[in-house]
Design a protein around this motif. Structure first.
Motif, PDB file in Angstrom:
ATOM      1  N   MET A   1       0.846  -1.160   0.000  1.00 13.03           N
ATOM      2  CA  MET A   1       0.000   0.000   0.000  1.00 13.03           C
ATOM      3  C   MET A   1       0.901   1.235   0.000  1.00 13.03           C
ATOM      4  O   MET A   1       1.836   1.322   0.776  1.00 13.03           O
ATOM      5  N   ALA A   2       0.598   2.160  -0.878  1.00 14.82           N
ATOM      6  CA  ALA A   2       1.268   3.457  -0.898  1.00 14.82           C
ATOM      7  C   ALA A   2       0.234   4.492  -0.483  1.00 14.82           C
ATOM      8  O   ALA A   2      -0.927   4.425  -0.894  1.00 14.82           O
ATOM      9  N   THR A   3       0.662   5.440   0.335  1.00 12.44           N
ATOM     10  CA  THR A   3      -0.276   6.401   0.896  1.00 12.44           C
ATOM     11  C   THR A   3       0.205   7.842   0.720  1.00 12.44           C
ATOM     12  O   THR A   3       1.350   8.080   0.347  1.00 12.44           O
ATOM     13  N   THR A   4      -0.682   8.766   1.048  1.00 12.69           N
ATOM     14  CA  THR A   4      -0.374  10.192   0.938  1.00 12.69           C
ATOM     15  C   THR A   4       0.509  10.683   2.073  1.00 12.69           C
ATOM     16  O   THR A   4       0.997  11.808   2.026  1.00 12.69           O
ATOM     17  N   ARG A  37       5.135  15.754   1.310  1.00 14.77           N
ATOM     18  CA  ARG A  37       6.405  15.846   0.573  1.00 14.77           C
ATOM     19  C   ARG A  37       7.303  14.634   0.823  1.00 14.77           C
ATOM     20  O   ARG A  37       7.877  14.072  -0.116  1.00 14.77           O
ATOM     21  N   CYS A  38       7.441  14.199   2.063  1.00 15.60           N
ATOM     22  CA  CYS A  38       8.308  13.053   2.379  1.00 15.60           C
ATOM     23  C   CYS A  38       7.744  11.753   1.802  1.00 15.60           C
ATOM     24  O   CYS A  38       8.501  10.900   1.334  1.00 15.60           O
ATOM     25  N   ALA A  39       6.432  11.593   1.836  1.00 12.75           N
ATOM     26  CA  ALA A  39       5.810  10.404   1.243  1.00 12.75           C
ATOM     27  C   ALA A  39       6.063  10.386  -0.257  1.00 12.75           C
ATOM     28  O   ALA A  39       6.396   9.343  -0.837  1.00 12.75           O
ATOM     29  N   ASN A  43       7.648   7.292  -2.294  1.00  9.51           N
ATOM     30  CA  ASN A  43       6.858   6.439  -3.186  1.00  9.51           C
ATOM     31  C   ASN A  43       6.774   6.936  -4.629  1.00  9.51           C
ATOM     32  O   ASN A  43       6.281   6.235  -5.501  1.00  9.51           O
ATOM     33  N   GLY A  44       7.227   8.143  -4.898  1.00 10.95           N
ATOM     34  CA  GLY A  44       7.253   8.654  -6.269  1.00 10.95           C
ATOM     35  C   GLY A  44       5.950   9.223  -6.782  1.00 10.95           C
ATOM     36  O   GLY A  44       5.847   9.606  -7.949  1.00 10.95           O
ATOM     37  N   PHE A  45       4.920   9.311  -5.924  1.00 13.04           N
ATOM     38  CA  PHE A  45       3.632   9.845  -6.356  1.00 13.04           C
ATOM     39  C   PHE A  45       3.595  11.363  -6.204  1.00 13.04           C
ATOM     40  O   PHE A  45       4.021  11.915  -5.191  1.00 13.04           O
ATOM     41  N   THR A  46       3.056  12.018  -7.221  1.00 12.28           N
ATOM     42  CA  THR A  46       2.794  13.452  -7.194  1.00 12.28           C
ATOM     43  C   THR A  46       1.463  13.682  -7.896  1.00 12.28           C
ATOM     44  O   THR A  46       0.926  12.768  -8.545  1.00 12.28           O
TER      45      THR A  46
END
Length: 183
Positions: A1-4, A37-39, A43-46
């Motif tokens: 799971m990747a999160t905000t 910003r750190c997440a 995880n590379g999501f923007t």
């Protein structure tokens, strides 16, 4: 799971993945809040122009409700009761998943399919307590036991290597049940 983000009471799910018996599930979810910003660095999501990007490339997203309903359908395709596994499930993945399932009224249906979850972080600590490993992070464990590297913050890659680690370790049922928790 990747999160905000990292706060289990506030973060939203961006990517939900599972792997079992050679079958993969992976879905990207439209963000419901700003990505910390750190997440994003991990995880590379923007987000740009209202579109979710992974390492700068757009990904097809679903709403949280659509994503969780398709996840339940994937889980229902396996014999029940389903037992989920995640690294640091107790402290992060389970609280986030339970919160968002409850938010959209799917928690009862989820509990009809998934009985419990295994936390592979304490499992690794229990299995290898006499080896004095310097770390029990997924990244270290994958390198140490499988002699490879991987994209540590991509949810589908996490699921794949976790399954591979679990199979490599071949823990006893007693070891598994000692780190199994009810949803």
């Amino acid at each position: 799971m990747a999160t905000t983000g990292f706060d289990t009471k506030k973060c939203h799910i961006l990517q939900l993945s599972a792997v079992c018996e050679g079958r993969d599930f992976n879905v990207y979810i439209s963000p419901q809040r700003e990505i910390h910003r750190c997440a994003s660095q991990l995880n590379g999501f923007t987000v740009s122009g209202g579109e979710l990007l992974l390492h700068g490339y757009p990904v097809t997203t679903r709403s949280l409700g659509q994503a969780l309903k398709s996840f339940l359908a994937f889980l229902r395709s396996f014999p029940r009761p389903v037992l989920l596994a995640a690294h640091k499930a107790q402290g992060f993945n389970a609280p986030v998943l339970l919160r968002v399932l409850g938010k959209i009224w799917l928690l009862k249906k989820f509990r009809q399919v998934v009985s419990e979850y295994v936390d592979t972080f304490p499992l690794s600590r229990n299995l290898f307590k006499h080896f004095k490993l310097p770390s029990h992070s997924r990244k270290y464990l994958v390198h140490h036991f499988l002699n490879k590297s991987y994209d540590a913050y991509n949810a589908v890659e996490d699921a794949r290597v976790l399954e591979e680690l679990f199979n490599h370790w071949n823990p006893s049922w007693d070891d598994i049940w000692s780190v199994t928790y009810t949803f």
